[in-house]
Design a protein around this motif. Structure first.
Motif, PDB file in Angstrom:
ATOM      1  N   TYR A 158      18.125   2.293 -10.280  1.00  0.00           N
ATOM      2  CA  TYR A 158      18.847   1.048 -10.553  1.00  0.00           C
ATOM      3  C   TYR A 158      18.733   0.111  -9.350  1.00  0.00           C
ATOM      4  N   GLU A 209      23.975   2.255 -16.456  1.00  0.00           N
ATOM      5  CA  GLU A 209      22.685   2.016 -15.810  1.00  0.00           C
ATOM      6  C   GLU A 209      22.795   2.091 -14.291  1.00  0.00           C
ATOM      7  N   ARG A 210      24.001   1.897 -13.764  1.00  0.00           N
ATOM      8  CA  ARG A 210      24.198   1.973 -12.314  1.00  0.00           C
ATOM      9  C   ARG A 210      24.235   3.407 -11.805  1.00  0.00           C
TER      10      ARG A 210
END
Length: 242
Positions: free
Chosen positions: A239, A117-118
């Protein structure tokens, strides 16, 4: 002979009723001016209605002539969504390129590229970058970092470089603790990337976490080696850092 009385002369000026009538007309005029000044024509909505009539799409495609309270904001939302999709495609292409490079150069044992997700996360083991207890990038790491630098020059994403160590203490003149060692290693990677490819330094951040974020228990040699690492995160614009 009796003298005839002259009729009383009319007072000069307009009749009294004319003054009242003029006041009434003035008040009515002011009233309509206020109504006009308080009414605002929404040009955007008016044009939307006019276009809908011209294209004959009111009943065929749209349940309502005006689909949003602020139609002018719709293109901005579409533009943001388009940028997100483009950024996602860039990250996926970047990950694919790096994984292919690692496979072709047999670096998969010391460098791991994943998608989280980063963003795109590159995990580089200590032996791929530095000598033990040192923060100077080894010449053997230049080709891979050069490849990463070239790929970063093709996208605008921010890059976070994190330094990590195991829990064994260090106490040297240059590195009194693992905090200094991990920070220096992260900074060395950033310095190399921005120097070799002339990348914008404002895109980068270097952080040292010492031994506070291990990925394995510090109980055997293999795990100690896993914890001594540098992570390069090519961030996903969507993010938000916690």
């Amino acid at each position: 002979m009796k003298r005839r009385r002259r009729p009383a002369s009319q007072p000069p000026g307009a009749p009294k009723w004319m003054v009242t009538f003029s006041d009434l007309i003035t008040l009515i005029l002011v009233f309509f001016i206020l109504l006009f000044s308080m009414s605002q024509i929404d040009i955007v909505k008016f044009r939307t209605i006019a276009d809908s009539f011209q294209q004959r799409q009111i009943l065929e495609f749209y349940p309502s002539v005006i689909s949003f309270d602020n139609p002018s904001a719709e293109p901005d939302m579409e533009s943001e969504e388009s940028k997100r999709r483009e950024a996602e495609q860039d990250l996926n292409a970047l990950l694919s390129n790096i994984q292919s490079y690692l496979k072709e150069n047999k670096l998969s044992d010391v460098v791991v590229a994943t998608r989280s997700e980063r963003g795109v996360v590159l995990v580089l083991q200590e032996q791929a970058l530095f000598a033990s207890g040192e923060a100077k990038v080894l010449p053997d790491a230049y080709p891979f970092l050069d490849k990463v630098g070239v790929l970063l020059s093709e996208i605008p994403n921010f890059v976070k470089v994190e330094g990590h160590t195991d829990n064994r203490p260090i106490n040297t003149y240059r590195f009194p603790s693992n905090w200094e060692l991990s920070s220096a290693r992260a900074s060395s990677v950033v310095r190399y990337l921005i120097t070799t490819e002339d990348l914008d330094p404002k895109r980068f951040i270097a952080v040292g976490y010492g031994d506070t974020r291990p990925v394995a228990p510090n109980d055997k040699v293999e795990n100690l080696q896993k914890n001594r690492r540098v992570e390069v995160i090519i961030t996903d614009p969507a993010y938000e850092e916690q």
